[in-house]
Write a protein that holds these residues in place. Structure first.
Motif, PDB file in Angstrom:
ATOM      1  N   SER A 201     -21.447 -18.917  18.147  1.00  0.00           N
ATOM      2  CA  SER A 201     -20.799 -18.681  16.861  1.00  0.00           C
ATOM      3  C   SER A 201     -21.440 -17.508  16.131  1.00  0.00           C
ATOM      4  N   LEU A 202     -22.794 -17.442  16.189  1.00  0.00           N
ATOM      5  CA  LEU A 202     -23.478 -16.324  15.539  1.00  0.00           C
ATOM      6  C   LEU A 202     -23.106 -14.994  16.198  1.00  0.00           C
ATOM      7  N   VAL A 203     -23.006 -15.024  17.542  1.00  0.00           N
ATOM      8  CA  VAL A 203     -22.645 -13.789  18.248  1.00  0.00           C
ATOM      9  C   VAL A 203     -21.205 -13.393  17.935  1.00  0.00           C
ATOM     10  N   ALA A 204     -20.338 -14.402  17.871  1.00  0.00           N
ATOM     11  CA  ALA A 204     -18.913 -14.109  17.665  1.00  0.00           C
ATOM     12  C   ALA A 204     -18.554 -13.904  16.196  1.00  0.00           C
ATOM     13  N   MET A 205     -19.466 -14.246  15.280  1.00  0.00           N
ATOM     14  CA  MET A 205     -19.128 -14.165  13.862  1.00  0.00           C
ATOM     15  C   MET A 205     -18.720 -12.755  13.426  1.00  0.00           C
ATOM     16  N   PRO A 206     -19.478 -11.691  13.811  1.00  0.00           N
ATOM     17  CA  PRO A 206     -19.012 -10.350  13.402  1.00  0.00           C
ATOM     18  C   PRO A 206     -17.613 -10.034  13.919  1.00  0.00           C
ATOM     19  N   PHE A 207     -17.359 -10.394  15.174  1.00  0.00           N
ATOM     20  CA  PHE A 207     -16.017 -10.151  15.724  1.00  0.00           C
ATOM     21  C   PHE A 207     -14.960 -10.924  14.959  1.00  0.00           C
ATOM     22  N   LEU A 208     -15.258 -12.198  14.637  1.00  0.00           N
ATOM     23  CA  LEU A 208     -14.290 -13.008  13.905  1.00  0.00           C
ATOM     24  C   LEU A 208     -14.056 -12.436  12.501  1.00  0.00           C
ATOM     25  N   LEU A 209     -15.148 -11.956  11.866  1.00  0.00           N
ATOM     26  CA  LEU A 209     -14.986 -11.363  10.542  1.00  0.00           C
ATOM     27  C   LEU A 209     -14.129 -10.096  10.616  1.00  0.00           C
ATOM     28  N   LYS A 210     -14.407  -9.249  11.613  1.00  0.00           N
ATOM     29  CA  LYS A 210     -13.587  -8.039  11.775  1.00  0.00           C
ATOM     30  C   LYS A 210     -12.136  -8.415  12.061  1.00  0.00           C
ATOM     31  N   ARG A 211     -11.952  -9.434  12.884  1.00  0.00           N
ATOM     32  CA  ARG A 211     -10.596  -9.874  13.203  1.00  0.00           C
ATOM     33  C   ARG A 211      -9.890 -10.358  11.949  1.00  0.00           C
ATOM     34  N   ALA A 212     -10.617 -11.134  11.123  1.00  0.00           N
ATOM     35  CA  ALA A 212     -10.012 -11.623   9.886  1.00  0.00           C
ATOM     36  C   ALA A 212      -9.685 -10.461   8.946  1.00  0.00           C
ATOM     37  N   GLN A 213     -10.574  -9.456   8.903  1.00  0.00           N
ATOM     38  CA  GLN A 213     -10.300  -8.289   8.065  1.00  0.00           C
ATOM     39  C   GLN A 213      -9.073  -7.523   8.536  1.00  0.00           C
ATOM     40  N   VAL A 214      -8.927  -7.419   9.857  1.00  0.00           N
ATOM     41  CA  VAL A 214      -7.746  -6.727  10.397  1.00  0.00           C
ATOM     42  C   VAL A 214      -6.472  -7.479  10.033  1.00  0.00           C
ATOM     43  N   PHE A 215      -6.495  -8.811  10.226  1.00  0.00           N
ATOM     44  CA  PHE A 215      -5.323  -9.604   9.878  1.00  0.00           C
ATOM     45  C   PHE A 215      -5.019  -9.525   8.381  1.00  0.00           C
ATOM     46  N   ASP A 216      -6.087  -9.535   7.556  1.00  0.00           N
ATOM     47  CA  ASP A 216      -5.879  -9.429   6.112  1.00  0.00           C
ATOM     48  C   ASP A 216      -5.291  -8.063   5.754  1.00  0.00           C
ATOM     49  N   ALA A 217      -5.800  -7.011   6.416  1.00  0.00           N
ATOM     50  CA  ALA A 217      -5.260  -5.669   6.147  1.00  0.00           C
ATOM     51  C   ALA A 217      -3.798  -5.576   6.577  1.00  0.00           C
ATOM     52  N   GLN A 218      -3.481  -6.197   7.716  1.00  0.00           N
ATOM     53  CA  GLN A 218      -2.088  -6.185   8.155  1.00  0.00           C
ATOM     54  C   GLN A 218      -1.188  -6.932   7.178  1.00  0.00           C
ATOM     55  N   ALA A 219      -1.681  -8.087   6.697  1.00  0.00           N
ATOM     56  CA  ALA A 219      -0.885  -8.846   5.730  1.00  0.00           C
ATOM     57  C   ALA A 219      -0.691  -8.053   4.440  1.00  0.00           C
ATOM     58  N   ARG A 220      -1.763  -7.400   3.966  1.00  0.00           N
ATOM     59  CA  ARG A 220      -1.639  -6.580   2.759  1.00  0.00           C
ATOM     60  C   ARG A 220      -0.687  -5.403   2.981  1.00  0.00           C
ATOM     61  N   HIS A 221      -0.746  -4.817   4.183  1.00  0.00           N
ATOM     62  CA  HIS A 221       0.153  -3.698   4.470  1.00  0.00           C
ATOM     63  C   HIS A 221       1.609  -4.145   4.444  1.00  0.00           C
ATOM     64  N   VAL A 222       1.877  -5.317   5.058  1.00  0.00           N
ATOM     65  CA  VAL A 222       3.252  -5.838   5.039  1.00  0.00           C
ATOM     66  C   VAL A 222       3.697  -6.109   3.609  1.00  0.00           C
ATOM     67  N   LEU A 223       2.794  -6.711   2.800  1.00  0.00           N
ATOM     68  CA  LEU A 223       3.133  -6.984   1.407  1.00  0.00           C
ATOM     69  C   LEU A 223       3.390  -5.690   0.640  1.00  0.00           C
ATOM     70  N   LEU A 224       2.543  -4.665   0.894  1.00  0.00           N
ATOM     71  CA  LEU A 224       2.722  -3.388   0.210  1.00  0.00           C
ATOM     72  C   LEU A 224       4.027  -2.715   0.629  1.00  0.00           C
ATOM     73  N   VAL A 225       4.356  -2.819   1.919  1.00  0.00           N
ATOM     74  CA  VAL A 225       5.618  -2.233   2.388  1.00  0.00           C
ATOM     75  C   VAL A 225       6.800  -2.915   1.724  1.00  0.00           C
ATOM     76  N   ASN A 226       6.732  -4.250   1.623  1.00  0.00           N
ATOM     77  CA  ASN A 226       7.830  -4.980   0.975  1.00  0.00           C
ATOM     78  C   ASN A 226       7.948  -4.615  -0.505  1.00  0.00           C
ATOM     79  N   GLU A 227       6.778  -4.463  -1.174  1.00  0.00           N
ATOM     80  CA  GLU A 227       6.817  -4.155  -2.598  1.00  0.00           C
ATOM     81  C   GLU A 227       7.303  -2.735  -2.868  1.00  0.00           C
ATOM     82  N   THR A 228       7.026  -1.814  -1.952  1.00  0.00           N
ATOM     83  CA  THR A 228       7.391  -0.410  -2.169  1.00  0.00           C
ATOM     84  C   THR A 228       8.645  -0.005  -1.408  1.00  0.00           C
ATOM     85  N   ALA A 229       9.351  -0.973  -0.865  1.00  0.00           N
ATOM     86  CA  ALA A 229      10.551  -0.629  -0.091  1.00  0.00           C
ATOM     87  C   ALA A 229      11.579   0.087  -0.965  1.00  0.00           C
ATOM     88  N   GLN A 230      11.787  -0.414  -2.197  1.00  0.00           N
ATOM     89  CA  GLN A 230      12.766   0.210  -3.076  1.00  0.00           C
ATOM     90  C   GLN A 230      12.317   1.603  -3.485  1.00  0.00           C
TER      91      GLN A 230
END
Length: 342
Positions: A201-230
């Motif tokens: 878990s300690l070894v995988a924690m940085p990878f999991l954190l980066k993975r969570a950050q990527v997923f969060d960035a993707q979710a924010r990007h989708v939200l931003l695209v939806n908000e700025t579509a108009q």
């Protein structure tokens, strides 16, 4: 073909023997210094024939501090109740060695089959063989000895022989210690597995954190695209409108302002001059007509603002009535309109 559960063989290979050999290998590995800590040790309170007691680390010669009162109990038999026999056996797996020792016990026992109780201990030799010490006892003699010690719970104690390197006589209370060892081993395995899981878990924690950050960035990007579509749609519409405006401006810059040209020519030409040809090709104007002094008229036309590249593609000729025929080409650019278009 019927399946024989007791015969684990495949294409002539004894799978059961292979499994026993593997278990023996793991058992031997537990004696290595690296894995010796993985072998659980249960404190045993040993009652000696003289009435004293000792504490041993399992069925071994190693002493251990006293433990709690409900610990494992063992009774050491006097030497006069035990028959010892020393054997030399080849290096066999544990199950085969146990069968060989059991055969020796039955052959050399002076007791009946129902009365015989026995135990054994093996140690390796330098030549690859094994020294086996066999202890034979009579069940009746053992039970009589326990009664003499006032051991009312005759099935809860282990029965040992040879205190130096104890030999456990099978069939008494050794199962309790084996269960305690099994529980400790399970606890050790669980602890090691938990430790390995924590390390992973300690070894995988940085990878999991980066993975969570990527997923969060993707979710924010989708939200931003939806908000700025108009807004994006409006911007694209604006760009298309600007492209059309630029096209119109380019078209206007490339065409002649006919009303302005006619107005300028009307203002410049005298009343005695008139046109009989007026052609427009892109930004170039071609005119032809008659005037009293065509040369002066062409010179005046070239001097006017907005008239550029004024030239006569053909010579001026005079008619019989005194009028001069002329043909003029020029580029007209209305400066006011040009500024407005830009």
């Amino acid at each position: 073909m019927a399946f024989d559960a007791g015969n684990l063989s495949l294409f002539g290979l004894d799978l059961g023997r292979g499994w026993r050999t593997l278990r023996q290998g793991w058992s031997d590995a537990l004696d290595w210094p690296l894995f010796r800590w993985f072998r659980p040790v249960v404190p045993v309170r040993v009652q000696l024939p003289d009435g004293s007691t000792q504490w041993r680390a399992g069925a071994s010669a190693r002493a251990t501090p006293p433990a709690k009162e409900n610990s494992i109990q063992a009774v050491l038999l006097p030497d006069d109740l035990v028959l010892f026999r020393d054997l030399v056996c080849p290096d066999l797996v544990l199950s085969d060695l146990q069968q060989a020792v059991a055969l020796q016990a039955r052959e050399h026992s002076p007791f009946g089959a129902d009365e015989l109780v026995w135990g054994w201990r093996a140690s390796e030799r330098e030549d690859g063989c094994q020294d086996v010490r066999l202890a034979l006892c009579s069940r009746a003699h053992v039970e009589k000895y326990l009664l003499s010690l006032d051991q009312t719970a005759a099935g809860s104690q282990e029965i040992w022989a040879d205190l130096g390197l104890p030999i456990v006589i099978a069939g008494f209370g050794e199962a309790r210690r084996e269960r305690a060892c099994a529980r400790q081993r399970i606890g050790m395995v669980f602890s090691v597995a938990l430790l390995v899981l924590m390390l992973l878990s300690l070894v995988a924690m940085p990878f999991l954190l980066k993975r969570a950050q990527v997923f969060d960035a993707q979710a924010r990007h989708v939200l931003l695209v939806n908000e700025t579509a108009q807004v994006v749609a409006d911007r694209e519409a604006l760009l298309k409108a600007m492209a059309r405006v630029n096209a119109v401006k380019a078209q206007l810059r490339g065409q002649v302002d006919l009303p302005a040209v006619l107005e300028a020519l009307t203002r410049i030409f005298p009343d005695t001059a008139f046109l009989n040809r007026f052609e427009v090709s892109g930004d170039r104007v071609r005119i032809g007509g008659f005037a009293d002094n065509a040369a002066a008229l062409v010179e005046t036309l070239g001097a006017q603002a907005g008239f550029r590249d004024v030239r006569t593609p053909s010579a001026i000729s005079r008619r019989s009535d005194g009028k001069e025929s002329f043909s003029v080409e020029f580029i007209y650019r209305n400066e006011k309109n040009a500024v407005a278009v830009q």
